[in-house]
Scaffold this active site. Sequence first.
Site, mmCIF file in Angstrom:
data_model
loop_
_atom_site.group_PDB
_atom_site.id
_atom_site.type_symbol
_atom_site.label_atom_id
_atom_site.label_comp_id
_atom_site.label_asym_id
_atom_site.label_seq_id
_atom_site.Cartn_x
_atom_site.Cartn_y
_atom_site.Cartn_z
ATOM 1 N N GLU A 123 11.205 15.549 14.711
ATOM 2 C CA GLU A 123 11.456 15.452 13.280
ATOM 3 C C GLU A 123 10.615 16.509 12.568
ATOM 4 O O GLU A 123 9.406 16.553 12.732
ATOM 5 C CB GLU A 123 11.069 14.048 12.799
ATOM 6 C CG GLU A 123 11.432 13.807 11.356
ATOM 7 C CD GLU A 123 11.081 12.394 10.877
ATOM 8 O OE1 GLU A 123 9.981 11.913 11.187
ATOM 9 O OE2 GLU A 123 11.920 11.794 10.186
ATOM 10 N N LYS A 144 0.831 -1.210 0.000
ATOM 11 C CA LYS A 144 0.000 0.000 0.000
ATOM 12 C C LYS A 144 0.865 1.260 0.000
ATOM 13 O O LYS A 144 1.678 1.452 0.896
ATOM 14 C CB LYS A 144 -0.895 0.034 1.246
ATOM 15 C CG LYS A 144 -1.933 1.126 1.159
ATOM 16 C CD LYS A 144 -2.547 1.475 2.496
ATOM 17 C CE LYS A 144 -1.810 2.586 3.186
ATOM 18 N NZ LYS A 144 -1.898 3.891 2.488
ATOM 19 N N CYS A 186 13.878 10.722 5.863
ATOM 20 C CA CYS A 186 13.946 10.311 7.269
ATOM 21 C C CYS A 186 15.365 10.403 7.801
ATOM 22 O O CYS A 186 15.570 10.613 8.985
ATOM 23 C CB CYS A 186 13.397 8.910 7.422
ATOM 24 S SG CYS A 186 13.996 7.809 6.141
ATOM 25 N N GLU A 220 10.813 1.067 9.688
ATOM 26 C CA GLU A 220 11.808 2.088 9.367
ATOM 27 C C GLU A 220 11.110 3.412 9.622
ATOM 28 O O GLU A 220 10.188 3.775 8.887
ATOM 29 C CB GLU A 220 12.247 1.910 7.918
ATOM 30 C CG GLU A 220 13.621 2.463 7.665
ATOM 31 C CD GLU A 220 13.564 3.896 7.230
ATOM 32 O OE1 GLU A 220 13.668 4.768 8.123
ATOM 33 O OE2 GLU A 220 13.399 4.144 6.048
#
Length: 516
Positions: A426, A221, A329, A295
């Site tokens: 982040e 997906k 990331c 991850e």
Amino acid sequence: MAATKIKFKPVKLSAKRAVAAPRHAPVIPLNDRRLNFGNKWDYAPAPEDSKNYIIAPRHELFINGKFTAPHSGKHFDTINPATEDKITEIALGDAEDVDLAVRAARRAYEKVWSKMPGRERGKYLYRIARIIQEKSRELAVLETMDGGKPIKETRDVDLPIVAAHFFYHAGWADKLQYAFPGRTPRPLGVVGQIIPWNFPLLMAAWKIAPALACGNTVVIKPSKTTSLTLVRLAQIFQEAELPEGVVNVITGVGETGTAIVKHPDVNKIAFTGSTEIGKQLAQMVVGTDKRITLELGGKAANIVFEDAPIDQAIEGIIAGIYFNMGHVCCAGSRLLVQESIYPKVVKKLRDRIQTLRIGNPLDKNTDIGAINNKPQLEKIRELVQSGADEGAEVVQTQCKLPERGYWYPPTFLTGVTASHRVAQEEIFGPVLSVMTFRTPEEAVERANNTPYGLSAGVWTDKGSKIFKIVHQLRAGVVWANTYNKFDPTSPFGGYKESGFGREGGIQGLAAYCRLD
Ligand code: NAD
Ligand code: MN
């Protein structure tokens, strides 16, 4: 307390420079007139052709080798974040569709794919890799339109690495016993894969190629905002005559993903995305025998020592944070500079960000494209505001941003302390937090001082210092005198809240095998 409005410090150019590059240069017409802004020099517009590629008005699910309308009967729009124009409609998959896809994947696994000799599986992977190369320009254009990232990145970075992943894993398909000497690698079965929007096709390649090489079948997906290229990849699977059901693509939303994770006949989940969702998925598989690799986010430190080659380091800092608008990331989002060179580095950085070209992502000269989606843009704005509120100084490129589309100028913050939100959370945008350190010990301590541990960078002239520091950094990937370089042969993955499991290399293969 009312939030103070950010006062952006104007970027001061030296007198000489200011003549050559007026702050508000006249707008240069590009093909799409709404995307003309911030161009400081008279480059001729060089837009990549996007008119020759036909995009169907609607894209269906890919189940058992066929494009199939979703059970819900619903579709959603995918837009171009640079213009907010609708590109096409994407099928909204639900739990019923996921069930069909998992059944198809199970049949394909049992009847065909797990029985096929590795060398035959390898042939399909080689064939897919070659078709991706043939269609690489078209895929790059679609990726740029749907995701907002500059064409020079999709064309020169994403697509070559996508093809490389299929080639690399094609090579492993008949050599798995050599990857794990003395052990018998066997496939896991049906794997469910959920990927984010920052590298849509690349994340798909990272997940699909090793899974297929090891003999698994896949239900995957994409993210809601970037489904287009994965559906296009499904057409390539058809063209490669990949046996039906080996890969199934279910487009949709978060609940679609949940249906994959919760399906009882899925043997493994591989997820890339936010730490928040990653934690939820880990909860969902507790008490089942499903394997899971995650991850997740990062807050990487890029550490620059006083003996580093400064101009090279500046380029590395720029590549580390402004590559893909910071939608990475492993972005080097915290810059740790040794105190003695701090003024010099900040001055060079101020000048350098001013030369980054923001604009039409399809223009070959563009460095900074559009932010992928509106919530992400709002998150970036909110975090930069929090930095300003907490006392950091905000430095941004001076340029006019267009009314339509999602844009954020290259930004860095100075005067950041370890407790500021911009030093801990982040941001996932083109925003760098700059901090200083005095000794190597302090650099390591500061670098490790976040809940994340995905990547880091070290800049120094001394090889011995690199080796010493690298072993103390709690990060899965450490770059030395470079940044954001990827290769299918090197494992990638995190420590701590950046997740577990590795992708790429032999370690990445191990995540798709049962090793007895
Ligand atoms: P996300 O974690 O919300 O979504 C990632 C994928 O998971 C998408 O395909 C999404 O549809 C799916 N998903 C969402 N909720 C789910 C659920 N409950 N069950 C199963 N699947 C679910 O990430 P995002 O919306 O793409 O981005 C949000 C934040 O995540 C970003 O702001 C960024 O900080 C971070 N992010 C990290 C990475 C990375 O590579 N580590 C990539 C993209 C985004
Ligand atoms: Mn889109």
